[in-house]
Design a protein around this motif. Structure first.
Motif, PDB file in Angstrom:
ATOM      1  N   ASP A   1       6.862 -11.422   3.292  1.00 55.80           N
ATOM      2  CA  ASP A   1       6.235 -10.522   2.519  1.00 55.80           C
ATOM      3  C   ASP A   1       5.518  -9.159   3.572  1.00 55.80           C
ATOM      4  OD1 ASP A   1       4.571  -9.271   1.387  1.00 55.80           O
ATOM      5  OD2 ASP A   1       3.489 -10.271   0.449  1.00 55.80           O
ATOM      6  N   GLU A   2       6.036  -8.126   3.972  1.00 53.76           N
ATOM      7  CA  GLU A   2       5.518  -7.724   5.674  1.00 53.76           C
ATOM      8  C   GLU A   2       5.441  -8.648   7.237  1.00 53.76           C
ATOM      9  OE1 GLU A   2       3.105  -4.664   4.102  1.00 53.76           O
ATOM     10  OE2 GLU A   2       3.740  -4.600   1.737  1.00 53.76           O
TER      11      GLU A   2
ATOM     12  N   SER B   1       4.329  -7.952  -3.279  1.00 60.43           N
ATOM     13  CA  SER B   1       3.405  -8.966  -2.672  1.00 60.43           C
ATOM     14  C   SER B   1       2.871  -9.762  -4.365  1.00 60.43           C
ATOM     15  CB  SER B   1       2.325  -8.934  -2.001  1.00 60.43           C
ATOM     16  OG  SER B   1       2.671  -8.530  -1.257  1.00 60.43           O
TER      17      SER B   1
HETATM   18 MG   LIG Z   1       1.752  -6.520   0.058  1.00 59.35          MG
END
Ligand SMILES: [Mg+2]
Ligand SMILES: Nc1ncnc2c1ncn2[C@@H]1O[C@H](COP(=O)(O)OP(=O)(O)O)[C@@H](O)[C@H]1O
Lengths: 274, 266
Positions: free
Chosen positions: A163-164, A45
């Motif tokens: 991001d995920e 991240s």
């Molecule tokens: Mg992350």
């Protein structure tokens, strides 16, 4: 092909913590789909936020579309990059679906008429136009992520970073979002970076990069890597049921191929066994 | 979910004259109406206001049962206030006397008027809530407060904060429910016990709720920044609620009734 993102010798640390990145460099090519995988806490991240200029590296430089990421260029950088985060609720700013899509446009001081045109177009392209008057609590997680994606493509970015973004969705919802991104990538000539623990999402990428101990290296043989349970755990990926089964079959002495197979493929492979 | 429905979920979308009015006009008229209520002081003036509010309700196209629902939670407060007024006010000829309590013809009439005032205010605010979405209300407040901008009052920031707060109420309500269920599964009883016990079980509920809210706020601010947000005073608006002809007409009707009330009051 030309590089759209160039990260040059950056180092970064959070206050009062040890260095996460030291002399990190990598490139992303225009129009490519790159998957970034790695253990929790490995800094995935943080990389996304550094590229988008939400954090500044202590040293080194990042270029996005030939533009240096710094305070001065920050608005242009934000326009070039769309970030889709993990938690669908934490990126829903507007009171309703259409207000949320308009949020980024309002920040650009766009006129009301123009905004209405773009909001409609963006919501239609993610099939959420009929839901435009809905409030977030009446939507599923997958629908909220669609709205987040609409809010991002409304700003006409060149790069989308996930991001995920599918990690809080059920398997069908995941596939749905990934299919959507895949279609939008073709239609809008996007460059996609997907940070993920999902093997199917990673397998879809043109290129897989592994973040480990502050270094980002390209995976050389994804197929071999994905067919082994221990290896997947080491890479911070979820181990799918099929891989567990393949490992078990191998232990029974069967000659299971060393590549990742999804359920359909594995069933096909088993049924043709003699 | 039940709690959030009670506070905010009362908006009923529709296409009536009232629905189509701009939120700032509705807010202004509501304030004006409350002022006029305090000018009324005899039967005719109250009757006029009742006719006016009934006409407004009919125009909103919402069935009267919703209004009765709106009154119900406040019923005890109304009865209590009216009783106090009846029992403790002096003046007029006594009808009944017992110790410090006395009921006079005047106090009965006053009690009746107070009851009507309550009713009128509740009816009006219910019309406002039922026909205006929370978002439109926030926008209406923003428009009405705009003059304060010249005094460097952060009107737009306030409006954005209000709309985000409204948007997160249901999310936090859901989370409260989830945490409560998790604690219940471990045998915590929220519903009964002494005050001390209740405070004791509230703490493990509030702490995860607060940390959750802070995480939401952090993530949300990152997401807002990534979508080009710098400050709330330099943004355009997706929704614009213009003052329309119907707003002016409605306001004129209310002013007319106000003038009549002033003419007929004692
Ligand atoms: Mg992350
Ligand atoms: N805002 C922050 N402040 C301090 N430390 C942080 C912050 N965000 C992340 N970290 C730390 O930095 C490391 C990398 O985090 P992150 O980039 O979120 O990893 P990943 O996304 O790969 O799980 C972790 O050890 C995490 O605890």
């Amino acid at each position: 092909m030309k590089n759209i993102i160039e990260v040059k010798n950056i180092s970064f640390k959070y206050p009062e913590q040890s260095e996460i990145f030291k002399d990190l460099s990598f490139e992303i090519k225009r129009g490519e789909w790159t998957a970034i995988i790695g253990q929790n806490g490995s800094g995935k991240s943080t990389i996304a936020k550094l590229i988008d200029g939400l954090y500044q590296p202590m040293s080194g430089e990042i270029f996005v579309d030939d533009l240096l990421v710094n305070e001065e260029n920050i608005n242009k950088i934000h326009k070039k990059i769309g970030l889709v985060f993990q938690n669908p609720d934490d990126q829903f700013v507007g009171a309703t679906v259409e207000d949320d899509v308009a949020f980024g446009l309002e920040n650009q001081l766009m006129s009301t008429d123009e905004m209405h045109t773009i909001v409609e177009k963006s919501l239609k392209s993610v099939n959420m136009w009929e839901y435009r008057e809905r409030v977030p609590e009446s939507l599923s997680g997958g629908q909220k992520q669609r709205v987040a994606i609409a809010g991002i493509i409304a700003l006409a970015p060149q790069i989308i970073i996930l991001d995920e973004s599918t990690s809080m969705l059920d398997p069908l919802g995941r596939k749905d979002i990934i299919d959507l991104i895949y279609r939008l990538k073709q239609e809008l000539n996007l460059t996609v970076i997907s940070i993920t623990h999902d093997i199917d999402e990673a397998a879809l990428a043109d290129r897989i990069m592994i973040l480990n101990q502050g270094q980002l290296v390209e995976a050389t043989d994804p197929n071999d890597m994905f067919s082994n349970e221990d290896k997947l755990l080491e890479l911070g990926l979820d181990v799918p049921y099929t891989v567990k089964l393949m490992d078990a079959l191998r232990q029974q002495g069967l000659d299971v191929p060393h590549r990742y197979m999804d359920e359909g493929e594995l069933v096909k492979w088993i049924t043709q066994l003699k | 979910m039940i709690m959030s429905n009670f506070i905010f979920g009362r908006y009923l979308p529709g296409n009536s004259w009232i629905h189509k009015m701009s939120p700032q006009a509705k807010l202004l008229i509501s304030f004006f109406f409350v002022l006029v209520i305090f000018l009324a002081n005899n039967l005719i003036s109250y009757a006029m206001l009742i006719v006016l509010i009934l006409a407004t309700i009919v125009l909103s196209g919402i069935s009267i049962s919703f209004f009765i629902k709106g009154i119900r939670p406040l019923l005890w407060l109304i009865i209590f206030t009216v009783l106090l007024q009846i029992l403790f006010s002096s003046g007029g000829t006594p009808i009944f006397k017992w110790g410090i309590f006395s009921i006079t013809d005047q106090s009965l009439i006053n009690g009746g008027y107070i009851f009507i005032r309550f009713l009128l205010i509740i009816m009006m605010s219910t019309v406002l809530m039922l026909t205006t979405s929370p978002l439109a209300l926030a926008d209406g407040i923003q428009t009405l407060l705009k003059p304060l901008k010249r005094l460097h009052f952060p009107v737009d920031t306030l409006a954005l904060m209000l709309s985000i707060a409204l948007r997160f109420v249901p999310t936090l309500m859901d989370e409260t429910q989830t945490i409560m269920n998790a604690q219940r599964a471990r045998g915590v009883d929220f519903g009964s016990g002494s005050i001390k016990h209740r405070i004791k079980v509230a703490v493990p509920l509030l702490i995860p709720l607060f940390t959750g809210a802070i995480t939401h706020a952090e993530n949300l601010s990152t997401a807002m920044e990534a979508r080009g947000f710098t400050d709330s005073e330099h943004r355009s608006k997706y929704r614009i609620y213009k003052w329309q002809k119907r707003d002016t007409i409605s306001f004129l009707v209310y002013i007319l009734v106000a003038v009549l009330v002033i003419l007929v009051r004692k």
